[in-house]
Design an enzyme around this catalytic site. Structure first.
Site, PDB file in Angstrom:
ATOM      1  N   HIS A   1      89.590  56.095  34.206  1.00 21.86           N
ATOM      2  CA  HIS A   1      89.035  54.740  34.021  1.00 21.86           C
ATOM      3  C   HIS A   1      90.156  53.700  34.022  1.00 21.86           C
ATOM      4  O   HIS A   1      89.993  52.606  34.575  1.00 21.86           O
ATOM      5  CB  HIS A   1      88.308  54.634  32.677  1.00 21.86           C
ATOM      6  CG  HIS A   1      87.129  55.549  32.519  1.00 21.86           C
ATOM      7  ND1 HIS A   1      87.130  56.621  31.668  1.00 21.86           N
ATOM      8  CD2 HIS A   1      85.919  55.523  33.115  1.00 21.86           C
ATOM      9  CE1 HIS A   1      85.967  57.235  31.729  1.00 21.86           C
ATOM     10  NE2 HIS A   1      85.213  56.598  32.602  1.00 21.86           N
TER      11      HIS A   1
ATOM     12  N   GLN B   1      77.471  58.596  43.789  1.00 21.93           N
ATOM     13  CA  GLN B   1      77.159  57.351  43.073  1.00 21.93           C
ATOM     14  C   GLN B   1      77.704  56.140  43.849  1.00 21.93           C
ATOM     15  O   GLN B   1      77.018  55.129  44.015  1.00 21.93           O
ATOM     16  CB  GLN B   1      77.768  57.401  41.669  1.00 21.93           C
ATOM     17  CG  GLN B   1      77.704  56.090  40.917  1.00 21.93           C
ATOM     18  CD  GLN B   1      78.087  56.238  39.455  1.00 21.93           C
ATOM     19  OE1 GLN B   1      77.261  56.597  38.648  1.00 21.93           O
ATOM     20  NE2 GLN B   1      79.319  55.963  39.105  1.00 21.93           N
TER      21      GLN B   1
ATOM     22  N   LYS C   1      85.363  60.180  41.998  1.00 19.97           N
ATOM     23  CA  LYS C   1      84.873  61.404  41.339  1.00 19.97           C
ATOM     24  C   LYS C   1      83.350  61.507  41.487  1.00 19.97           C
ATOM     25  O   LYS C   1      82.811  62.574  41.739  1.00 19.97           O
ATOM     26  CB  LYS C   1      85.297  61.355  39.865  1.00 19.97           C
ATOM     27  CG  LYS C   1      84.612  62.323  38.952  1.00 19.97           C
ATOM     28  CD  LYS C   1      85.297  63.641  38.997  1.00 19.97           C
ATOM     29  CE  LYS C   1      84.575  64.714  38.213  1.00 19.97           C
ATOM     30  NZ  LYS C   1      83.543  64.294  37.310  1.00 19.97           N
TER      31      LYS C   1
HETATM   32  O1  PAF Z   1      79.880  56.343  36.375  1.00 17.42           O
HETATM   33  C1  PAF Z   1      79.454  55.953  35.273  1.00 17.42           C
HETATM   34  O2  PAF Z   1      80.145  56.009  34.261  1.00 17.42           O
HETATM   35  C2  PAF Z   1      78.047  55.381  35.186  1.00 17.42           C
HETATM   36  O3  PAF Z   1      77.174  56.056  36.027  1.00 17.42           O
HETATM   37  C3  PAF Z   1      77.988  53.868  35.422  1.00 17.42           C
HETATM   38  C4  PAF Z   1      78.394  53.508  36.848  1.00 17.42           C
HETATM   39  C5  PAF Z   1      78.885  53.159  34.436  1.00 17.42           C
HETATM   40  C6  PAF Z   1      76.555  53.363  35.219  1.00 17.42           C
HETATM   41  O4  PAF Z   1      76.105  53.626  33.935  1.00 17.42           O
END
Ligand code: PAF
Length: 279
Positions: free
Chosen positions: A37, A153, A149
């Site tokens: 992150h 998404q 990762k």
């Molecule tokens: O990848 C994540 O941590 C979650 O899916 C996100 C993009 C913050 C949405 O809740």
């Protein structure tokens, strides 16, 4: 660093920053922040004048049988890490601040979201798209950064942004790995030391695929079979090992060099890990 729990207050702060001509970068997270992150925050900082990090364990992307309650939460540590990494604002809403009790709208991507993770978790991506769309509306970022990762998404969010005309650039940031190759994930906290050691099979399978492609392998089925074998040999049961088109996520028979990805998901002792590489 500012912190907000109320969407309207964050929206007002972001609008004021934009009126001053500042570009805003958004890093959506579910907290329990790790180096992966932090790399997203640093990338957003390089590109934008202000960086907003959201820390929200989004209930709508968890199915009833999933780990919403157990998902690790470490608010103060997350705030400290955001501040040290140079975030300008952190958004930590309670679920009730994000979803009205009788909320009846959601955003659903209906093609890419149905395969791979979506086949195992049929309601997951509608929850992700809905919360990300809400974050985009609250923050109105110029750039949003997501980790590779969660390859599917990012593809689903890019499709949502394209199809719904969100005026935001999506940046896919490289996977950050531990020294032994394991991709960083908040859910790695669930691994026993023994499973932690054998979980290296995911990154090993990806490296083997990269090597095979470097030596000329183009047959998707052969790459997938070799990956499945590596996972199984380490005691991990593959959910999928799929060579796909990196943008559409459609299965490939023959690799499109530079435009393909190998996506893996595997289970052991009730745990499930995912990993991937571009090929
Ligand atoms: O990848 C994540 O941590 C979650 O899916 C996100 C993009 C913050 C949405 O809740």
């Amino acid at each position: 660093m500012e912190s907000f729990r109320n969407p309207a207050e964050l929206h007002a702060w972001c609008a004021a920053e934009k009126r001053l001509g500042r570009a805003i970068g958004l890093v959506p997270t579910m907290g329990c922040l790790h180096e992966g992150h932090l790399s997203l925050i640093r990338l957003a900082k390089e590109r934008c004048d202000r960086v907003v990090v959201s820390v929200f364990v989004n209930p709508t992307q968890f199915a009833p049988n999933e780990d919403y309650d157990a998902y690790p939460r470490r608010e103060q540590a997350d705030l400290d890490l955001c501040e040290r990494t140079g975030a300008d604002a952190v958004f930590l809403p309670a679920p009730a601040a994000m979803y009205a009790q009788d909320a009846s709208c959601r955003v659903e991507e209906t093609l890419l979201a149905k395969t791979l993770e979506g086949a195992q978790r049929p309601t997951h991506f509608a929850g992700v798209c809905t919360v990300v769309a809400k974050l985009f509306n609250i923050v109105q970022p110029d750039l949003a950064v997501f980790g590779q990762k969660d390859f599917q998404q990012v593809a689903v969010i890019r499709r949502m942004v394209r199809d719904l005309d969100f005026p935001v650039e999506i940046l896919r940031a490289p996977i950050v790995r531990d020294a032994d190759g394991l991709a960083l994930s908040s859910r790695n906290a669930y691994l026993t030391p023994q499973n932690r050691a054998s979980a290296r099979c995911l990154s090993r399978a990806l490296r083997q695929a990269q090597d095979a492609v470097a030596q000329g392998q183009r047959d998707a089925a052969a790459i997938e079979a070799a990956a499945r074998e590596t996972l199984q040999a380490a005691g991990w049961a593959p959910d999928y090992a799929a060579v796909v088109d990196a943008e559409t996520l459609m299965p490939l028979q023959t690799l499109l060099p530079g435009a393909s990805a190998l996506l893996l998901a595997a289970r052991k002792d009730g745990l499930r890990l995912i990993d991937n590489t571009l090929l």
